[in-house]
Motif scaffolding. Sequence first.
Motif, PDB file in Angstrom:
ATOM      1  N   THR A 297      34.836  23.494  84.355  1.00 22.88           N
ATOM      2  CA  THR A 297      34.182  23.506  85.656  1.00 22.88           C
ATOM      3  C   THR A 297      32.706  23.168  85.510  1.00 22.88           C
ATOM      4  OG1 THR A 297      35.747  25.193  86.440  1.00 22.88           O
ATOM      5  CG2 THR A 297      33.742  24.886  87.729  1.00 22.88           C
ATOM      6  N   ILE A 298      32.067  23.704  84.491  1.00 23.66           N
ATOM      7  CA  ILE A 298      30.658  23.389  84.232  1.00 23.66           C
ATOM      8  C   ILE A 298      30.501  21.901  83.909  1.00 23.66           C
ATOM      9  CG2 ILE A 298      28.733  23.779  82.627  1.00 23.66           C
ATOM     10  CD1 ILE A 298      29.834  26.687  82.346  1.00 23.66           C
ATOM     11  N   TYR A 299      31.429  21.376  83.130  1.00 23.15           N
ATOM     12  CA  TYR A 299      31.365  19.985  82.673  1.00 23.15           C
ATOM     13  C   TYR A 299      31.701  18.997  83.787  1.00 23.15           C
ATOM     14  CZ  TYR A 299      32.456  15.941  79.666  1.00 23.15           C
ATOM     15  OH  TYR A 299      32.493  14.709  79.078  1.00 23.15           O
ATOM     16  N   GLY A 300      32.545  19.416  84.731  1.00 28.02           N
ATOM     17  CA  GLY A 300      32.925  18.535  85.823  1.00 28.02           C
ATOM     18  C   GLY A 300      34.365  18.078  85.780  1.00 28.02           C
ATOM     19  N   HIS A 301      35.096  18.518  84.770  1.00 25.27           N
ATOM     20  CA  HIS A 301      36.517  18.159  84.668  1.00 25.27           C
ATOM     21  C   HIS A 301      37.337  18.882  85.737  1.00 25.27           C
ATOM     22  CE1 HIS A 301      39.922  16.504  82.452  1.00 25.27           C
ATOM     23  NE2 HIS A 301      40.537  17.652  82.639  1.00 25.27           N
ATOM     24  N   LEU A 302      36.846  20.085  86.142  1.00 22.30           N
ATOM     25  CA  LEU A 302      37.439  20.827  87.255  1.00 22.30           C
ATOM     26  C   LEU A 302      36.366  21.034  88.320  1.00 22.30           C
ATOM     27  CD1 LEU A 302      39.432  23.612  85.324  1.00 22.30           C
ATOM     28  CD2 LEU A 302      40.370  21.533  86.348  1.00 22.30           C
ATOM     29  N   SER A 308      26.459  27.816  92.036  1.00 19.64           N
ATOM     30  CA  SER A 308      25.465  26.803  91.658  1.00 19.64           C
ATOM     31  C   SER A 308      25.364  26.681  90.146  1.00 19.64           C
ATOM     32  CB  SER A 308      24.089  27.180  92.221  1.00 19.64           C
ATOM     33  OG  SER A 308      24.160  27.344  93.628  1.00 19.64           O
ATOM     34  N   ILE A 309      25.101  25.436  89.684  1.00 19.13           N
ATOM     35  CA  ILE A 309      24.904  25.152  88.262  1.00 19.13           C
ATOM     36  C   ILE A 309      23.589  24.396  88.112  1.00 19.13           C
ATOM     37  CG2 ILE A 309      25.834  23.990  86.217  1.00 19.13           C
ATOM     38  CD1 ILE A 309      28.618  24.173  87.519  1.00 19.13           C
ATOM     39  N   TYR A 310      22.766  24.860  87.166  1.00 16.34           N
ATOM     40  CA  TYR A 310      21.470  24.232  86.922  1.00 16.34           C
ATOM     41  C   TYR A 310      21.368  23.807  85.458  1.00 16.34           C
ATOM     42  CZ  TYR A 310      20.242  26.683  91.257  1.00 16.34           C
ATOM     43  OH  TYR A 310      20.221  27.167  92.551  1.00 16.34           O
ATOM     44  N   ILE A 311      20.833  22.605  85.218  1.00 19.02           N
ATOM     45  CA  ILE A 311      20.495  22.156  83.870  1.00 19.02           C
ATOM     46  C   ILE A 311      18.991  21.933  83.817  1.00 19.02           C
ATOM     47  CG2 ILE A 311      20.667  20.238  82.207  1.00 19.02           C
ATOM     48  CD1 ILE A 311      23.093  21.897  82.053  1.00 19.02           C
ATOM     49  N   ASN A 317      25.764  18.932  90.473  1.00 21.94           N
ATOM     50  CA  ASN A 317      27.059  19.123  91.118  1.00 21.94           C
ATOM     51  C   ASN A 317      28.051  18.157  90.465  1.00 21.94           C
ATOM     52  OD1 ASN A 317      29.100  19.981  92.812  1.00 21.94           O
ATOM     53  ND2 ASN A 317      28.487  18.633  94.496  1.00 21.94           N
ATOM     54  N   ASN A 318      28.533  18.533  89.273  1.00 20.38           N
ATOM     55  CA  ASN A 318      29.443  17.671  88.532  1.00 20.38           C
ATOM     56  C   ASN A 318      30.820  17.642  89.194  1.00 20.38           C
ATOM     57  OD1 ASN A 318      27.427  17.229  86.655  1.00 20.38           O
ATOM     58  ND2 ASN A 318      28.149  18.813  85.252  1.00 20.38           N
ATOM     59  N   LYS A 319      31.245  16.449  89.592  1.00 20.00           N
ATOM     60  CA  LYS A 319      32.573  16.295  90.189  1.00 20.00           C
ATOM     61  C   LYS A 319      33.551  15.608  89.247  1.00 20.00           C
ATOM     62  CE  LYS A 319      30.780  16.161  94.911  1.00 20.00           C
ATOM     63  NZ  LYS A 319      30.630  15.349  96.151  1.00 20.00           N
ATOM     64  N   THR A 320      33.001  14.986  88.192  1.00 18.94           N
ATOM     65  CA  THR A 320      33.826  14.325  87.188  1.00 18.94           C
ATOM     66  C   THR A 320      33.219  14.569  85.811  1.00 18.94           C
ATOM     67  OG1 THR A 320      32.588  12.242  87.213  1.00 18.94           O
ATOM     68  CG2 THR A 320      34.385  12.470  88.824  1.00 18.94           C
ATOM     69  N   SER A 321      33.994  14.285  84.776  1.00 17.83           N
ATOM     70  CA  SER A 321      33.484  14.391  83.408  1.00 17.83           C
ATOM     71  C   SER A 321      32.316  13.432  83.188  1.00 17.83           C
ATOM     72  CB  SER A 321      34.598  14.080  82.408  1.00 17.83           C
ATOM     73  OG  SER A 321      35.689  14.961  82.590  1.00 17.83           O
ATOM     74  N   GLN A 322      32.368  12.281  83.862  1.00 19.97           N
ATOM     75  CA  GLN A 322      31.275  11.314  83.742  1.00 19.97           C
ATOM     76  C   GLN A 322      29.974  11.899  84.280  1.00 19.97           C
ATOM     77  OE1 GLN A 322      32.150   8.582  82.085  1.00 19.97           O
ATOM     78  NE2 GLN A 322      30.008   7.958  81.966  1.00 19.97           N
ATOM     79  N   ASP A 323      30.089  12.697  85.352  1.00 16.64           N
ATOM     80  CA  ASP A 323      28.896  13.381  85.879  1.00 16.64           C
ATOM     81  C   ASP A 323      28.335  14.337  84.828  1.00 16.64           C
ATOM     82  OD1 ASP A 323      29.108  12.117  88.325  1.00 16.64           O
ATOM     83  OD2 ASP A 323      30.253  13.737  89.257  1.00 16.64           O
ATOM     84  N   GLY A 324      29.237  15.042  84.124  1.00 13.09           N
ATOM     85  CA  GLY A 324      28.802  15.963  83.080  1.00 13.09           C
ATOM     86  C   GLY A 324      28.004  15.254  82.003  1.00 13.09           C
ATOM     87  N   LEU A 325      28.488  14.089  81.562  1.00 13.15           N
ATOM     88  CA  LEU A 325      27.772  13.311  80.549  1.00 13.15           C
ATOM     89  C   LEU A 325      26.409  12.868  81.054  1.00 13.15           C
ATOM     90  CD1 LEU A 325      30.595  11.061  79.020  1.00 13.15           C
ATOM     91  CD2 LEU A 325      29.291  12.830  77.835  1.00 13.15           C
ATOM     92  N   LYS A 326      26.376  12.400  82.311  1.00 18.16           N
ATOM     93  CA  LYS A 326      25.101  11.940  82.878  1.00 18.16           C
ATOM     94  C   LYS A 326      24.082  13.068  82.961  1.00 18.16           C
ATOM     95  CE  LYS A 326      27.035   8.203  85.687  1.00 18.16           C
ATOM     96  NZ  LYS A 326      27.398   7.779  87.070  1.00 18.16           N
ATOM     97  N   ASN A 327      24.570  14.295  83.138  1.00 14.14           N
ATOM     98  CA  ASN A 327      23.676  15.459  83.229  1.00 14.14           C
ATOM     99  C   ASN A 327      23.461  16.133  81.877  1.00 14.14           C
ATOM    100  OD1 ASN A 327      22.897  15.621  86.046  1.00 14.14           O
ATOM    101  ND2 ASN A 327      25.078  15.954  86.476  1.00 14.14           N
ATOM    102  N   ARG A 328      23.749  15.373  80.815  1.00 10.36           N
ATOM    103  CA  ARG A 328      23.452  15.779  79.430  1.00 10.36           C
ATOM    104  C   ARG A 328      24.270  16.984  78.980  1.00 10.36           C
ATOM    105  NH1 ARG A 328      18.360  13.935  78.080  1.00 10.36           N
ATOM    106  NH2 ARG A 328      18.965  14.355  75.924  1.00 10.36           N
ATOM    107  N   ILE A 329      25.525  17.031  79.408  1.00 14.94           N
ATOM    108  CA  ILE A 329      26.464  18.049  78.936  1.00 14.94           C
ATOM    109  C   ILE A 329      27.563  17.349  78.146  1.00 14.94           C
ATOM    110  CG2 ILE A 329      28.075  19.878  79.577  1.00 14.94           C
ATOM    111  CD1 ILE A 329      26.577  20.122  82.244  1.00 14.94           C
ATOM    112  N   ALA A 330      27.876  17.855  76.962  1.00  9.04           N
ATOM    113  CA  ALA A 330      28.979  17.318  76.159  1.00  9.04           C
ATOM    114  C   ALA A 330      30.013  18.420  75.967  1.00  9.04           C
ATOM    115  CB  ALA A 330      28.477  16.827  74.809  1.00  9.04           C
ATOM    116  N   TYR A 331      31.271  18.044  76.106  1.00 10.21           N
ATOM    117  CA  TYR A 331      32.367  19.018  75.987  1.00 10.21           C
ATOM    118  C   TYR A 331      33.351  18.546  74.927  1.00 10.21           C
ATOM    119  CZ  TYR A 331      36.705  21.483  77.201  1.00 10.21           C
ATOM    120  OH  TYR A 331      37.855  22.228  77.148  1.00 10.21           O
TER     121      TYR A 331
END
Length: 497
Positions: A297-302, A308-311, A317-331
């Motif tokens: 959920t944090i990463y955007g896969h769910l 709220s999530i803050y980096i 507001n990650n809606k996809t895994s690609q959003d997670g990568l763009k926001n500098r999160i790796a899973y």
Amino acid sequence: MKTPILKMEHIVKEFPGVKALDGVNLELYEGKVMALMGENGAGKSTLMKILSGVYKKNSGKIYYRGIEEDIKGPKDAADKGIAIIHQELNLLKDLSIAENIFLGREPKKGFRIDFDKLYADSDKLLKKLNVATSSKELVENLSVGEQQMVEIAKALSLDAKIIIMDEPTDALTDKECKSLFKVINELKSEGKAIVYISHRLREIFEVCEYLTVLRDGKYVGSETIANIDEDKMIEMMVGRKLTDQFPRLEVKKKEAVLKVENLSNKYVEDISFEVKGGEILGISGLMGAGRTELAKTIYGHLRKNSGSIYINGKQINNKTSQDGLKNRIAYVSEDRKGEGLILDLSIKENMTISSLDRVSSIFKINKNKETKRVKEYIDRINIKTPSENQLIRNLSGGNQQKVAIAKALMTHPELLILDEPTRGVDVGAKKEIYDLINDFKSQGKAVIMISSEMPEILGLSDRILVLSQGRLTGEFDIKDASQEAILKCAVETKEAI
């Protein structure tokens, strides 16, 4: 010991560019469990694939009940009474449990499948393994642990004389492990010979009578469990003494990299916490507690329903895994084969697939830059491979896991989420992965580590969160954490919260 039921002598197996096995010996005895030990890439799975007919040996001899045999393929091995429970799940998810267990061997009534007998026989096997699920259930609806129990049931259904268990407890809960150990004792009393491969050393002392150790494709030696301790076992496996297995690194904490407030969806409820730069936050809990779902959920896969999530102070507001990568999160997923890696691509292609922008100019990948970066990681984390162009599927599980982690690190994340980072990884490779995590931490980055291994959680984490039924039930600074306190929080029910 008495005469072995099976003996492998001077087994050699070569693949292009690598000698996977070089003169390996092994003996199996009826009513005994042998631990086959060695680091990832030592040749354990290759040797067992030869025994189960998946691979052909280049040279050497195999004796079964004193007679030299040539195992021609998996069916020939099964006909000879040899069954293998593979480390990687091999199930058809759109079929039922029963259909998977007896696939190709379904009981017949005339020309048709006798489904009554199919389900009855399957339910008996599941009951033996203490699995309450009906054998009519589709495999796609099962957890990874439940699927592993189906693989075990498949092997038991063959009534084999020799049973190979390759990391059978990797995805099992403690309760499921106890059920399996009980079954193993029953199989021993029935005179079965069992090969047991596991990186969980405590299990070796619990279920095995003797061990055989391989290192770099060579036979190191055999020893009875009664005559060996854990330190000696590790020394035989890695060729050196392994000190400071959990290397805690003290780093000055920075501001919060991740902040989560009142996060909720169908999997987790009202979760709030933060992770600072230079900190490893361990997340513990029983299977089904919502740990992986929280990470995804944090990463955007769910998707989250609320919260709220803050980096680094910025709401995302990650809606996809690609959003997670763009926001500098790796899973890094717990399911490296299904979600983390593409098996038919090379090491190089897998490592850089999420960070091609860092090795590219306009519309074109800089092949020299890509190869240089990949080789740096191969050397840095000691990935055993003849080339960066080797296909991922040809690597051992531990080396695949190193590639999955390297792939995440090459995106230069601010937050690294590791879901069961050392599942199926040997003690030597674990230490290398821990050093990699600590190096990332020392750069002032944030780490979330989900692990079912209590020594790992207690050994590496700076703080520990505990989840139960999707709720946060405990938080501990490492100096206040204990196995007993964590388990107490892990079994709390919603009614008790």
